[in-house]
Design a protein around this motif. Sequence first.
Motif, PDB file in Angstrom:
ATOM      1  N   VAL A  78       0.946   2.527   1.948  1.00 43.35           N
ATOM      2  CA  VAL A  78       1.152   3.787   1.233  1.00 43.35           C
ATOM      3  C   VAL A  78       2.546   4.307   1.564  1.00 43.35           C
ATOM      4  O   VAL A  78       3.188   3.854   2.518  1.00 43.35           O
ATOM      5  N   ARG A  79       3.023   5.285   0.793  1.00 46.27           N
ATOM      6  CA  ARG A  79       4.344   5.853   1.037  1.00 46.27           C
ATOM      7  C   ARG A  79       4.301   6.777   2.267  1.00 46.27           C
ATOM      8  O   ARG A  79       3.238   7.319   2.601  1.00 46.27           O
ATOM      9  N   PRO A 103       2.529  16.102  -2.564  1.00 48.42           N
ATOM     10  CA  PRO A 103       2.909  15.271  -3.698  1.00 48.42           C
ATOM     11  C   PRO A 103       1.749  14.381  -4.125  1.00 48.42           C
ATOM     12  O   PRO A 103       0.929  13.980  -3.292  1.00 48.42           O
ATOM     13  N   GLU A 112       5.225   9.831   2.791  1.00 53.74           N
ATOM     14  CA  GLU A 112       4.734  11.186   2.538  1.00 53.74           C
ATOM     15  C   GLU A 112       3.239  11.231   2.217  1.00 53.74           C
ATOM     16  O   GLU A 112       2.643  12.305   2.129  1.00 53.74           O
ATOM     17  N   GLU A 113       2.627  10.059   2.051  1.00 52.14           N
ATOM     18  CA  GLU A 113       1.190   9.985   1.755  1.00 52.14           C
ATOM     19  C   GLU A 113       0.357   9.675   3.001  1.00 52.14           C
ATOM     20  O   GLU A 113      -0.867   9.580   2.916  1.00 52.14           O
ATOM     21  N   LEU A 147      -0.497  11.172  -5.218  1.00 46.31           N
ATOM     22  CA  LEU A 147      -0.516   9.780  -4.799  1.00 46.31           C
ATOM     23  C   LEU A 147       0.042   8.896  -5.898  1.00 46.31           C
ATOM     24  O   LEU A 147      -0.177   9.147  -7.086  1.00 46.31           O
ATOM     25  N   SER A 148       0.748   7.845  -5.499  1.00 49.87           N
ATOM     26  CA  SER A 148       1.180   6.861  -6.488  1.00 49.87           C
ATOM     27  C   SER A 148      -0.041   6.103  -6.997  1.00 49.87           C
ATOM     28  O   SER A 148      -1.054   6.002  -6.293  1.00 49.87           O
ATOM     29  N   PRO A 149       0.014   5.554  -8.206  1.00 53.07           N
ATOM     30  CA  PRO A 149      -1.141   4.807  -8.727  1.00 53.07           C
ATOM     31  C   PRO A 149      -1.574   3.660  -7.810  1.00 53.07           C
ATOM     32  O   PRO A 149      -2.774   3.440  -7.621  1.00 53.07           O
ATOM     33  N   GLN A 150      -0.603   2.948  -7.231  1.00 47.55           N
ATOM     34  CA  GLN A 150      -0.962   1.841  -6.346  1.00 47.55           C
ATOM     35  C   GLN A 150      -1.674   2.346  -5.095  1.00 47.55           C
ATOM     36  O   GLN A 150      -2.689   1.780  -4.672  1.00 47.55           O
ATOM     37  N   SER A 151      -1.152   3.429  -4.499  1.00 51.77           N
ATOM     38  CA  SER A 151      -1.782   3.981  -3.310  1.00 51.77           C
ATOM     39  C   SER A 151      -3.191   4.480  -3.628  1.00 51.77           C
ATOM     40  O   SER A 151      -4.113   4.323  -2.812  1.00 51.77           O
ATOM     41  N   ARG A 152      -3.362   5.076  -4.795  1.00 54.61           N
ATOM     42  CA  ARG A 152      -4.681   5.582  -5.171  1.00 54.61           C
ATOM     43  C   ARG A 152      -5.687   4.438  -5.270  1.00 54.61           C
ATOM     44  O   ARG A 152      -6.820   4.536  -4.781  1.00 54.61           O
ATOM     45  N   ARG A 153      -5.275   3.327  -5.907  1.00 50.75           N
ATOM     46  CA  ARG A 153      -6.186   2.185  -6.035  1.00 50.75           C
ATOM     47  C   ARG A 153      -6.557   1.626  -4.663  1.00 50.75           C
ATOM     48  O   ARG A 153      -7.727   1.321  -4.396  1.00 50.75           O
TER      49      ARG A 153
END
Length: 404
Positions: free
Chosen positions: A333-334, A206, A336-337, A208-214
């Motif tokens: 991070v989530r 899945p 699943e990440e 990455l969420s934008p927050q996790s990416r940053r």
Amino acid sequence: MGRWGDRRLLYASAFLRALATGMVGVLLGLYLAALGFSPAELGWTVGAGLTGAALATVATTFFADTLGRRHFLLALVMFGMVGGVVVAWASSPWLIICAAFVGMLNGMGRDRGAALVVEQAVLPATATPEGRTGAFAWYHLVQDVGHALGALLAGFPALLRERAAVTEVSALRGGMSLYTALLGLTIPMYLALSKQVEVPVRGVRPPLSPQSRRVLVKVSVLFALDGLGGGFLTTALLSFFFHERFGVGAGEVGLLFFGARVANALSHLGAAWLSKRIGLVNTMVFTHLPSSLLLMTAAYAPSFWVAAVLFLLREGLVEMDVPTRQSYVMAVVRPEERTFAAGVTQMVRVAMWAVAPAFAGLFMQHGSLVAPLLMGAGLKVLYDVLLYLSFHRLKPPEEEPSSV
């Protein structure tokens, strides 16, 4: 088996792998010196092993969840054993360098390889959010007990040489063979892991969420800086430094690194305790920064024993950021990440570790023995300052006021 059963198996495999890594970190520099390797060739060998570990971490990051975490862990063990056998019995510098690459030979003296990425991703699911940092702390305590006993095992060749009347090179080859055997003992641990360690759904990862990416971009840049500093301070290079600067042998160096790993192990429990009171980021920074200053002073110590005391004080602080750092990344991070986040952050560190030793060896050979210590410590000080400025306001969930 349940999550506690899987955690015990992960602790056991981490201990055995750390036992092997702690021993080879001390022995590698002495073994290659006995074979007639120059400091530059030593640097190339350490760098090749860490380059192999970096590429294995890349593969782990992208494929471990898809292909199966247990199968991936077993494959990593097999490659490590093949490389270890060749390094133990070859004589050609280039063959040893290539085998170090294939076997992901870890001259750091600390287990920071691709297997740790998988285990780091599994551990949070075996604990509650409040117990997550404690689970990481005990995981690293078990590792550093293994590192400490591994450093003591580095005295095995000296005992073998004395009792069996073999040459120095033959005795050191025996030590390198023991390293390979210890890696093989992790195989039953991985075979016994339950299916619960696997991700529920395999296939396309899945996004990455934008927050996790940053967060991952910023933290990866900083971890790369810290990893570059750490690459100048591998155990193989430090043992070479103590041997060349003070004329001490494997026995003394092994005892020194045994003490260092005991200090590391105790510091992990202190990190878990301290982080509950001042927070994860503050614990990372305010313990790591003084450790680098202590290393700078150890570089100019007038005797081995003064250097040893300063080095041990440094080791009592330097690893307190490890369980806190990993717990922090897993928290922001989530779920699943987590494998991807663990892989990326570990990948940049190992990549930088792979780059630095070759330069450190050249600086030792053509410049000064203390140059790698000063450069590594200086880079780590810069990392600590930038880490605090970047992340002291981003709290993990359990440190938010609403969670108290």
